[in-house]
Write a protein that holds these residues in place. Structure first.
Motif, PDB file in Angstrom:
ATOM      1  N   PRO A  14      58.350  53.096  57.330  1.00 31.83           N
ATOM      2  CA  PRO A  14      58.351  53.654  58.692  1.00 31.83           C
ATOM      3  C   PRO A  14      57.505  54.923  58.773  1.00 31.83           C
ATOM      4  CG  PRO A  14      60.417  54.183  57.601  1.00 31.83           C
ATOM      5  CD  PRO A  14      59.629  53.322  56.643  1.00 31.83           C
ATOM      6  N   GLY A  15      57.228  55.298  60.012  1.00 23.12           N
ATOM      7  CA  GLY A  15      56.440  56.487  60.270  1.00 23.12           C
ATOM      8  C   GLY A  15      56.427  56.801  61.749  1.00 23.12           C
ATOM      9  N   ILE A  16      55.624  57.778  62.107  1.00 25.70           N
ATOM     10  CA  ILE A  16      55.501  58.140  63.521  1.00 25.70           C
ATOM     11  C   ILE A  16      54.894  56.941  64.245  1.00 25.70           C
ATOM     12  CG2 ILE A  16      54.383  59.681  65.149  1.00 25.70           C
ATOM     13  CD1 ILE A  16      54.771  61.902  63.175  1.00 25.70           C
ATOM     14  N   SER A  17      55.548  56.543  65.339  1.00 25.77           N
ATOM     15  CA  SER A  17      55.194  55.283  66.006  1.00 25.77           C
ATOM     16  C   SER A  17      54.866  55.495  67.473  1.00 25.77           C
ATOM     17  CB  SER A  17      56.350  54.293  65.881  1.00 25.77           C
ATOM     18  OG  SER A  17      56.631  54.043  64.526  1.00 25.77           O
ATOM     19  N   GLY A  18      54.145  54.527  68.003  1.00 26.70           N
ATOM     20  CA  GLY A  18      53.809  54.552  69.418  1.00 26.70           C
ATOM     21  C   GLY A  18      53.721  53.153  69.977  1.00 26.70           C
ATOM     22  N   ALA A  19      53.888  53.076  71.292  1.00 26.96           N
ATOM     23  CA  ALA A  19      53.755  51.809  72.016  1.00 26.96           C
ATOM     24  C   ALA A  19      52.560  51.904  72.947  1.00 26.96           C
ATOM     25  CB  ALA A  19      55.021  51.516  72.821  1.00 26.96           C
ATOM     26  N   GLY A  20      51.795  50.828  72.981  1.00 22.59           N
ATOM     27  CA  GLY A  20      50.690  50.720  73.918  1.00 22.59           C
ATOM     28  C   GLY A  20      50.961  49.569  74.868  1.00 22.59           C
ATOM     29  N   ILE A  21      50.827  49.840  76.158  1.00 22.57           N
ATOM     30  CA  ILE A  21      51.080  48.817  77.172  1.00 22.57           C
ATOM     31  C   ILE A  21      49.905  48.811  78.134  1.00 22.57           C
ATOM     32  CG2 ILE A  21      52.630  48.077  79.024  1.00 22.57           C
ATOM     33  CD1 ILE A  21      54.812  49.800  77.436  1.00 22.57           C
ATOM     34  N   PHE A  30      46.856  49.139  84.632  1.00 28.63           N
ATOM     35  CA  PHE A  30      47.792  50.221  84.352  1.00 28.63           C
ATOM     36  C   PHE A  30      47.881  50.369  82.835  1.00 28.63           C
ATOM     37  CE2 PHE A  30      48.924  48.255  88.325  1.00 28.63           C
ATOM     38  CZ  PHE A  30      49.145  49.333  89.183  1.00 28.63           C
ATOM     39  N   GLU A  31      47.794  51.614  82.353  1.00 29.88           N
ATOM     40  CA  GLU A  31      47.814  51.864  80.912  1.00 29.88           C
ATOM     41  C   GLU A  31      48.894  52.887  80.570  1.00 29.88           C
ATOM     42  OE1 GLU A  31      43.170  51.216  79.712  1.00 29.88           O
ATOM     43  OE2 GLU A  31      43.781  53.248  80.288  1.00 29.88           O
ATOM     44  N   TYR A  32      49.611  52.604  79.482  1.00 32.41           N
ATOM     45  CA  TYR A  32      50.681  53.491  79.043  1.00 32.41           C
ATOM     46  C   TYR A  32      50.590  53.681  77.532  1.00 32.41           C
ATOM     47  CZ  TYR A  32      52.553  52.037  83.551  1.00 32.41           C
ATOM     48  OH  TYR A  32      52.700  51.757  84.887  1.00 32.41           O
ATOM     49  N   ALA A  33      50.651  54.942  77.098  1.00 36.32           N
ATOM     50  CA  ALA A  33      50.719  55.299  75.681  1.00 36.32           C
ATOM     51  C   ALA A  33      52.032  56.056  75.510  1.00 36.32           C
ATOM     52  CB  ALA A  33      49.528  56.168  75.279  1.00 36.32           C
ATOM     53  N   LEU A  34      52.997  55.423  74.846  1.00 34.17           N
ATOM     54  CA  LEU A  34      54.346  55.979  74.784  1.00 34.17           C
ATOM     55  C   LEU A  34      54.753  56.317  73.347  1.00 34.17           C
ATOM     56  CD1 LEU A  34      55.896  53.324  77.184  1.00 34.17           C
ATOM     57  CD2 LEU A  34      55.150  55.624  77.787  1.00 34.17           C
ATOM     58  N   PRO A  35      54.970  57.592  73.044  1.00 34.18           N
ATOM     59  CA  PRO A  35      55.458  57.982  71.720  1.00 34.18           C
ATOM     60  C   PRO A  35      56.855  57.405  71.467  1.00 34.18           C
ATOM     61  CG  PRO A  35      54.585  59.881  72.909  1.00 34.18           C
ATOM     62  CD  PRO A  35      54.692  58.755  73.891  1.00 34.18           C
ATOM     63  N   LEU A  36      57.109  56.937  70.257  1.00 32.34           N
ATOM     64  CA  LEU A  36      58.390  56.312  69.928  1.00 32.34           C
ATOM     65  C   LEU A  36      59.158  57.018  68.812  1.00 32.34           C
ATOM     66  CD1 LEU A  36      57.292  52.555  69.964  1.00 32.34           C
ATOM     67  CD2 LEU A  36      58.537  53.786  71.757  1.00 32.34           C
ATOM     68  N   GLY A  37      58.578  58.024  68.175  1.00 36.04           N
ATOM     69  CA  GLY A  37      59.264  58.682  67.064  1.00 36.04           C
ATOM     70  C   GLY A  37      59.113  57.893  65.776  1.00 36.04           C
ATOM     71  N   MET A  38      60.082  58.044  64.879  1.00 34.52           N
ATOM     72  CA  MET A  38      60.028  57.408  63.555  1.00 34.52           C
ATOM     73  C   MET A  38      60.602  55.992  63.595  1.00 34.52           C
ATOM     74  SD  MET A  38      58.674  59.514  61.358  1.00 34.52           S
ATOM     75  CE  MET A  38      59.260  59.057  59.742  1.00 34.52           C
ATOM     76  N   LEU A  39      59.743  55.005  63.378  1.00 39.40           N
ATOM     77  CA  LEU A  39      60.156  53.599  63.360  1.00 39.40           C
ATOM     78  C   LEU A  39      59.292  52.838  62.367  1.00 39.40           C
ATOM     79  CD1 LEU A  39      60.270  52.823  67.210  1.00 39.40           C
ATOM     80  CD2 LEU A  39      62.250  53.175  65.727  1.00 39.40           C
ATOM     81  N   ALA A 125      49.344  57.051  71.396  1.00 39.32           N
ATOM     82  CA  ALA A 125      50.724  57.536  71.444  1.00 39.32           C
ATOM     83  C   ALA A 125      51.141  58.182  70.121  1.00 39.32           C
ATOM     84  CB  ALA A 125      51.661  56.382  71.794  1.00 39.32           C
ATOM     85  N   ILE A 126      50.650  57.656  69.010  1.00 40.46           N
ATOM     86  CA  ILE A 126      50.934  58.264  67.699  1.00 40.46           C
ATOM     87  C   ILE A 126      50.293  59.666  67.637  1.00 40.46           C
ATOM     88  CG2 ILE A 126      50.438  58.148  65.233  1.00 40.46           C
ATOM     89  CD1 ILE A 126      50.735  55.079  65.478  1.00 40.46           C
TER      90      ILE A 126
END
Length: 129
Positions: A14-21, A30-39, A125-126
């Motif tokens: 695991p590590g610092i994670s992000g979601a891209g939509i 529509f674009e979204y970069a969402l930080p997710l924390g450690m996953l 997001a990362i």
């Protein structure tokens, strides 16, 4: 119909994670970069689908959703409607719950090279963290 591209990424596993939509509808993007924390990377992929469903519930209620992901694991779990992995099970249950808000929800696997926009957003997001 709303086209939704999702990607989850981790810096480390695991590590610092992000979601891209990346969402395409009626000629709009529509674009979204969402930080997710450690996953883990797989967890990030599931979270990307969940976040995209939550966005669609708010922004595109009642629409038909056609999702695309380069995660074979996520697509297979959703298609087979089953996982025995205890880490993924609550994430899968959340996806089913969120998808039930729409008349139709489809998900299809696509190769990484066709998911470039969502991948770039997940990496962004990362970097945001």
């Amino acid at each position: 119909m709303i086209e939704v591209y999702t990607d989850g990424a981790s810096s480390g596993n695991p590590g610092i994670s992000g979601a891209g939509i990346y969402i395409k509808t009626s000629g709009k993007i529509f674009e979204y970069a969402l930080p997710l924390g450690m996953l883990s990377n797989h967890e990030a992929e599931f979270h990307a689908v969940i976040k995209a469903l939550e966005i669609c519930k708010e922004s595109f209620p009642g629409e038909i959703l056609s999702f695309r992901s380069d995660s074979k694991l996520v697509v297979d779990v959703i298609d087979k409607d089953f996982t025995k992995n205890q880490t993924f099970l609550p994430l899968f249950e959340k996806i089913k719950e969120e998808a039930s808000n729409f008349p139709h929800f489809f998900i299809k696997w696509i190769p990484e090279k066709k998911n470039h926009h969502a991948d770039q957003l997940a990496r962004k997001a990362i970097r945001m963290q």
